[in-house]
Scaffold this motif. Structure first.
Motif, PDB file in Angstrom:
ATOM      1  N   ARG A   1       9.387 -27.201 -55.659  1.00 13.94           N
ATOM      2  CA  ARG A   1       8.190 -26.815 -55.781  1.00 13.94           C
ATOM      3  C   ARG A   1       8.481 -24.995 -55.982  1.00 13.94           C
ATOM      4  NH1 ARG A   1       4.801 -27.463 -50.582  1.00 13.94           N
ATOM      5  NH2 ARG A   1       6.207 -25.985 -49.742  1.00 13.94           N
ATOM      6  N   TYR A   2       7.625 -24.466 -56.834  1.00 16.61           N
ATOM      7  CA  TYR A   2       7.695 -22.990 -57.335  1.00 16.61           C
ATOM      8  C   TYR A   2       6.920 -22.234 -56.201  1.00 16.61           C
ATOM      9  CZ  TYR A   2       9.641 -25.066 -61.300  1.00 16.61           C
ATOM     10  OH  TYR A   2      10.412 -25.617 -62.481  1.00 16.61           O
ATOM     11  N   ASN A   3       7.342 -21.448 -55.467  1.00 14.55           N
ATOM     12  CA  ASN A   3       6.627 -20.685 -54.334  1.00 14.55           C
ATOM     13  C   ASN A   3       7.053 -19.126 -54.754  1.00 14.55           C
ATOM     14  OD1 ASN A   3       5.222 -19.783 -52.471  1.00 14.55           O
ATOM     15  ND2 ASN A   3       6.502 -20.419 -50.664  1.00 14.55           N
TER      16      ASN A   3
ATOM     17  N   ASP B   1       8.555 -16.303 -56.032  1.00 14.00           N
ATOM     18  CA  ASP B   1       9.970 -16.028 -56.743  1.00 14.00           C
ATOM     19  C   ASP B   1      11.191 -17.127 -56.139  1.00 14.00           C
ATOM     20  OD1 ASP B   1       9.602 -14.112 -58.525  1.00 14.00           O
ATOM     21  OD2 ASP B   1      10.098 -12.268 -57.095  1.00 14.00           O
ATOM     22  N   ASP B   2      10.614 -17.778 -55.473  1.00  9.75           N
ATOM     23  CA  ASP B   2      11.622 -18.989 -54.852  1.00  9.75           C
ATOM     24  C   ASP B   2      11.296 -20.314 -55.475  1.00  9.75           C
ATOM     25  OD1 ASP B   2      12.590 -16.954 -53.082  1.00  9.75           O
ATOM     26  OD2 ASP B   2      11.108 -17.456 -51.566  1.00  9.75           O
ATOM     27  N   LEU B   3      12.172 -21.081 -55.409  1.00 10.13           N
ATOM     28  CA  LEU B   3      12.190 -22.544 -56.181  1.00 10.13           C
ATOM     29  C   LEU B   3      12.807 -23.241 -54.664  1.00 10.13           C
ATOM     30  CD1 LEU B   3      12.080 -24.734 -58.065  1.00 10.13           C
ATOM     31  CD2 LEU B   3      14.491 -24.324 -58.527  1.00 10.13           C
ATOM     32  N   GLU B   4      11.777 -24.007 -54.354  1.00 10.85           N
ATOM     33  CA  GLU B   4      12.120 -24.813 -52.815  1.00 10.85           C
ATOM     34  C   GLU B   4      12.573 -26.171 -53.122  1.00 10.85           C
ATOM     35  OE1 GLU B   4       8.820 -22.149 -50.086  1.00 10.85           O
ATOM     36  OE2 GLU B   4       8.262 -24.119 -51.107  1.00 10.85           O
TER      37      GLU B   4
ATOM     38  N   ARG C   1      14.677 -16.782 -57.585  1.00  9.48           N
ATOM     39  CA  ARG C   1      14.651 -16.480 -58.957  1.00  9.48           C
ATOM     40  C   ARG C   1      15.714 -15.385 -59.483  1.00  9.48           C
ATOM     41  NH1 ARG C   1       9.206 -16.411 -62.609  1.00  9.48           N
ATOM     42  NH2 ARG C   1       8.515 -14.821 -61.009  1.00  9.48           N
TER      43      ARG C   1
ATOM     44  N   LEU D   1      11.027 -25.131 -65.570  1.00  9.20           N
ATOM     45  CA  LEU D   1      12.308 -24.732 -64.923  1.00  9.20           C
ATOM     46  C   LEU D   1      12.932 -23.463 -65.726  1.00  9.20           C
ATOM     47  CD1 LEU D   1      13.999 -24.430 -62.534  1.00  9.20           C
ATOM     48  CD2 LEU D   1      15.607 -26.195 -63.548  1.00  9.20           C
TER      49      LEU D   1
ATOM     50  N   TRP E   1      10.303 -20.637 -66.061  1.00  8.01           N
ATOM     51  CA  TRP E   1      10.247 -19.879 -64.742  1.00  8.01           C
ATOM     52  C   TRP E   1      11.588 -18.977 -64.464  1.00  8.01           C
ATOM     53  CZ3 TRP E   1      12.915 -20.276 -59.972  1.00  8.01           C
ATOM     54  CH2 TRP E   1      12.310 -19.967 -58.885  1.00  8.01           C
TER      55      TRP E   1
END
Length: 154
Positions: free
Chosen positions: A52-54, A56-59, A76, A123, A126
């Motif tokens: 899940r994109y949150n 600047d973070d990819l969880e 990111r 991805l 992003w």
């Protein structure tokens, strides 16, 4: 003895409810993937999950976890994306043949991520759209306000 029994039953029910909640909420909000940490040999180490994109973070959330938080978080700014590859013959035995495998490097730790064409495109976009850390401008007014918070004066 009866107290211990009810405590165990309560813990089991809580774990089941957490697993159901996580499964239902994450499956509808994320991209299904397979992830493994490198170095790995053969087909060992692949874990099913959801990303899940949150901001600047990819969880990354493991499929077999009941934790309400992400199992792995990739920032990111520190993520490098390497060219995708096709699946090996052994990987095709347990993965959908339309998946591609890309390598991600997060501050020196390498991971392989298997996802479909649309997920790979998302991805890639992003990661590549992240501003370079060296090019980000510091908001000096916000920084000064943060430092002087709670102090009297200007």
């Amino acid at each position: 003895m009866e107290f211990v029994f009810w405590a165990l039953v309560s813990l089991i029910v809580l774990a089941i409810l957490l697993a159901i909640w996580r499964f239902l909420t994450l499956r509808s909000r994320g991209q299904s993937i397979l992830l493994r940490r490198l170095p790995a040999s053969g087909v060992h180490g692949w874990r099913h999950g959801t990303i899940r994109y949150n901001g600047d973070d990819l969880e990354y959330f493991k499929l077999r976890s009941i934790s309400p938080m992400a199992d792995q978080v990739f920032n990111r700014q520190h993520l490098d994306f390497h060219e995708p590859r096709t699946l090996t013959a052994e990987e095709k035995k347990f993965m959908d043949e339309h998946l591609s495998v890309a390598t991600l490097c997060d501050d020196g730790t390498h991971y392989e991520i298997a996802l479909d064409t649309h997920g790979l495109m998302a991805l890639t976009a992003w990661v590549e759209s992240a501003p370079d850390i060296r090019h980000e401008r510091i908001d000096h007014v916000a920084l000064r306000n943060r430092i002087t918070r709670g102090k009297n004066g200007k």
